[in-house]
Design a protein around this motif. Structure first.
Motif, PDB file in Angstrom:
ATOM      1  N   ILE A 116    -104.791  10.944  67.251  1.00 24.22           N
ATOM      2  CA  ILE A 116    -104.824  11.082  65.758  1.00 24.22           C
ATOM      3  C   ILE A 116    -104.573   9.750  64.991  1.00 24.22           C
ATOM      4  N   LYS A 117    -103.696   8.673  65.841  1.00 27.62           N
ATOM      5  CA  LYS A 117    -103.732   7.475  65.420  1.00 27.62           C
ATOM      6  C   LYS A 117    -105.256   6.689  65.481  1.00 27.62           C
ATOM      7  N   LEU A 118    -105.787   6.864  66.404  1.00 24.17           N
ATOM      8  CA  LEU A 118    -107.086   6.277  66.432  1.00 24.17           C
ATOM      9  C   LEU A 118    -108.076   6.575  65.421  1.00 24.17           C
ATOM     10  N   LEU A 119    -108.058   7.638  64.730  1.00 24.78           N
ATOM     11  CA  LEU A 119    -108.894   7.958  63.877  1.00 24.78           C
ATOM     12  C   LEU A 119    -108.778   6.978  62.584  1.00 24.78           C
ATOM     13  N   GLN A 122    -114.778  10.732  71.188  1.00 28.37           N
ATOM     14  CA  GLN A 122    -114.486  11.841  70.056  1.00 28.37           C
ATOM     15  C   GLN A 122    -114.479  11.089  68.667  1.00 28.37           C
ATOM     16  N   ARG A 123    -113.722  10.095  68.538  1.00 32.18           N
ATOM     17  CA  ARG A 123    -113.614   9.354  67.331  1.00 32.18           C
ATOM     18  C   ARG A 123    -114.884   8.847  66.722  1.00 32.18           C
ATOM     19  N   VAL A 160    -110.291  10.120  58.912  1.00 30.19           N
ATOM     20  CA  VAL A 160    -111.554   9.439  59.096  1.00 30.19           C
ATOM     21  C   VAL A 160    -111.997   8.561  58.050  1.00 30.19           C
ATOM     22  N   THR A 161    -111.914   8.928  57.070  1.00 38.65           N
ATOM     23  CA  THR A 161    -112.377   8.137  55.633  1.00 38.65           C
ATOM     24  C   THR A 161    -111.724   7.141  55.556  1.00 38.65           C
ATOM     25  N   SER A 162    -110.298   6.636  55.894  1.00 41.17           N
ATOM     26  CA  SER A 162    -109.391   5.509  55.903  1.00 41.17           C
ATOM     27  C   SER A 162    -110.035   4.421  56.660  1.00 41.17           C
ATOM     28  N   ASN A 163    -110.321   3.261  55.792  1.00 42.88           N
ATOM     29  CA  ASN A 163    -110.466   2.097  56.464  1.00 42.88           C
ATOM     30  C   ASN A 163    -111.815   2.237  57.177  1.00 42.88           C
ATOM     31  N   LYS A 164    -112.758   3.032  56.658  1.00 42.74           N
ATOM     32  CA  LYS A 164    -114.155   3.129  57.025  1.00 42.74           C
ATOM     33  C   LYS A 164    -115.054   2.834  56.024  1.00 42.74           C
TER      34      LYS A 164
END
Length: 500
Positions: free
Chosen positions: A25-28, A352-353, A401-405
């Motif tokens: 979850i953290k990697l996402l 998966q990420r 997913v949308t954070s910092n992307k």
């Protein structure tokens, strides 16, 4: 009612968040830079992980990337293996597989051999340092510049200590970001003593450095050219009126006429509010998008991941088989099995990420194709639940997913969260409008103002927007206008009058 003890068996379902699930979850929500740092740390910690350095074709999906298997030298992971007390002899490794890292150097020292520092990258050989010449030619930073002046300032040892602390608290713009009362308490000296040292430092070049706010910065620069007088002091004390262009109030407070006030304002504008900006600082990191969007000849939008931001790692199966055979104790076997499981988990989690980012980005592009084709005025209202329901994921997953992307589009690079905007209801039951598109319309109305008669009040902007089908309240217009840093209609009329 009698109290007693009894045993019961109950069966139920529950979600247990394991440490690996927490890490996934953290990697996402990690950015590409944070993810690269995390993977780099795992590569150093896990001897069974190996970075894939080969080129990857951008057109291929992440799950289609070929992952060749290569061997890691045993010496390259000697430090990690040592934590598990693994016994491995140099005979187990072929000469071509030996590494030149710290483990190889340690082995050479134990064998009594000589280390070639020019090959290992150690100290003592400046020719191997590509940045040595660049370090000599690099211009000094602001802190270095102030430290050089401090060396010839002739202060006492105690003053030098205080001055060093204050210089370390200067930011890249030249402002002092430390409270001198806290500095005095921390160093165990009087507040007057620290203020005296600060006064000396404020006389250093560039003028205005070591100031604690904009007013003090401008005052120091005016004192440097002997232009700081009571009239200037009054003007600096009322910079908020200058920002509002209330010249009548400033004339009264400063006690000057129109011509003198114009000259004073011109002098203020000639000063710099960032005296340290001219000095060398670390260059800003270039924003690298995680996703690319391009238009195909058929008018569709093609979404693909930026493979340059995807850490490519693999599990060295052959090396795992080798060290598994050499493991003798239970501690060594546990270390090898844990490392193997962690390596497999990381590879699967990264894959998966990448798939999740691609899936979420594709749905955002599908929802906001009007923006890509026609501009910000066609940005649709969008929330996390809409995307989550469309792709069969939870809202929290989409949020992570949308954070910092970031996504690169023909209209620029945007954060994925940019496309999630609230809805503004339309008049007569029409389709809702995006808050971002409404802000864009307000900005366009203000930019079209050329004369005093063209200036629109907030009430007038509400009427114009309602005529175009946007049902919006006056307070919402005022909030959007302030968020865009657009002054009020009174200030805009005053500005147009002065510049006319």
């Amino acid at each position: 009612m009698a109290l007693g003890h009894r045993l019961e068996l109950r069966q139920g379902q529950g979600l247990v968040i394991t440490p690996q699930l927490q890490q996934a979850i953290k990697l996402l929500q990690l950015s590409n830079l944070e993810l690269d740092a995390f993977v780099e740390a795992e590569l150093e910690r896990n001897p069974l992980l190996q970075r894939e350095d080969g080129p990857v074709e951008a057109e291929r999906a992440p799950d289609e990337i070929e992952r060749p298997t290569e061997n890691l030298g045993l010496d390259a992971v000697s430090d990690s293996a040592a934590s598990g007390q693994m016994d491995a002899t140099p005979d187990d490794v072929s000469p071509g597989e030996r590494a030149t890292g710290d483990g190889a150097e340690a082995g050479a020292e134990q064998a009594g051999g000589q280390i070639d520092w020019s090959r290992t990258g150690g100290g003592g050989n400046f020719e191997s340092d590509d940045n040595y010449e660049g370090a000599l030619s690099r211009p000094p930073t602001l802190v270095e510049h102030l430290t050089q002046q401090l060396a010839v300032a002739g202060l006492s040892p105690a003053q030098n200590v205080v001055a060093g602390v204050l210089i370390d608290a200067v930011d890249e713009t030249g402002y002092l970001r430390a409270d001198i009362a806290e500095v005095a308490e921390r160093l165990g000296c009087a507040l007057d003593f620290v203020e005296g040292v600060l006064t000396v430092l404020q006389g250093f070049e560039p003028a205005g450095v070591m100031a604690r706010d904009v007013r003090e910065c401008l005052a120091l620069q005016l004192k440097d050219v002997n232009r700081y007088d009571p009239c200037m002091a009054a003007l600096l004390d009322n910079l908020d009126l200058l920002a509002k262009r209330d010249m009548a109030a400033l004339r009264k407070l400063c006690g000057v006429d129109d011509e003198d006030l114009r000259e004073m304002v011109a002098e203020i504008r000639a000063l710099t509010p960032r005296p340290g900006a001219a000095f060398h600082s670390d260059p800003p990191q270039t924003l690298v998008p995680d996703v690319h969007v391009r238009e195909t000849p058929g008018g569709l939008w093609h979404v693909e991941l930026n493979t340059d931001t995807l850490p490519r790692v693999l599990v060295d199966q052959r090396y795992h088989a080798r060290v598994s055979k050499g493991a003798r104790t239970d501690q060594e076997k546990t270390f090898v099995s844990d490392s193997f499981a962690t390596a497999n988990w990381l590879v699967k989690s990264l894959d998966q990420r990448a798939k999740t980012i691609l899936k979420v980005s594709s749905e955002i592009v599908r929802q906001q194709d009007g923006f890509l084709a026609y501009g910000v005025e066609h940005l649709r209202p969008l929330n996390l639940k809409t995307v989550a329901d469309a792709i069969g994921m939870h809202e929290s997953t989409v949020s992570r997913v949308t954070s910092n992307k970031y996504i690169a589009t023909p209209r620029g690079v945007f954060e994925l969260k940019y496309f999630f905007t609230s809805a503004i209801q339309a008049t007569e039951g029409g389709e809702a409008h995006s808050a971002a598109s409404v802000r864009h319309k307000i900005k366009g109305l203000v930019e079209a103002e050329r004369t005093e008669a063209d200036v629109h009040s907030d009430d007038r902007i509400v009427e114009i927007l309602k005529d175009s089908g946007v049902d919006i309240a006056r307070r919402t217009v005022a909030k959007y206008r302030e968020a865009l840093r657009i002054p009020s209609s009174v200030e805009r009329r005053r500005l147009i009058k002065e510049t006319a």
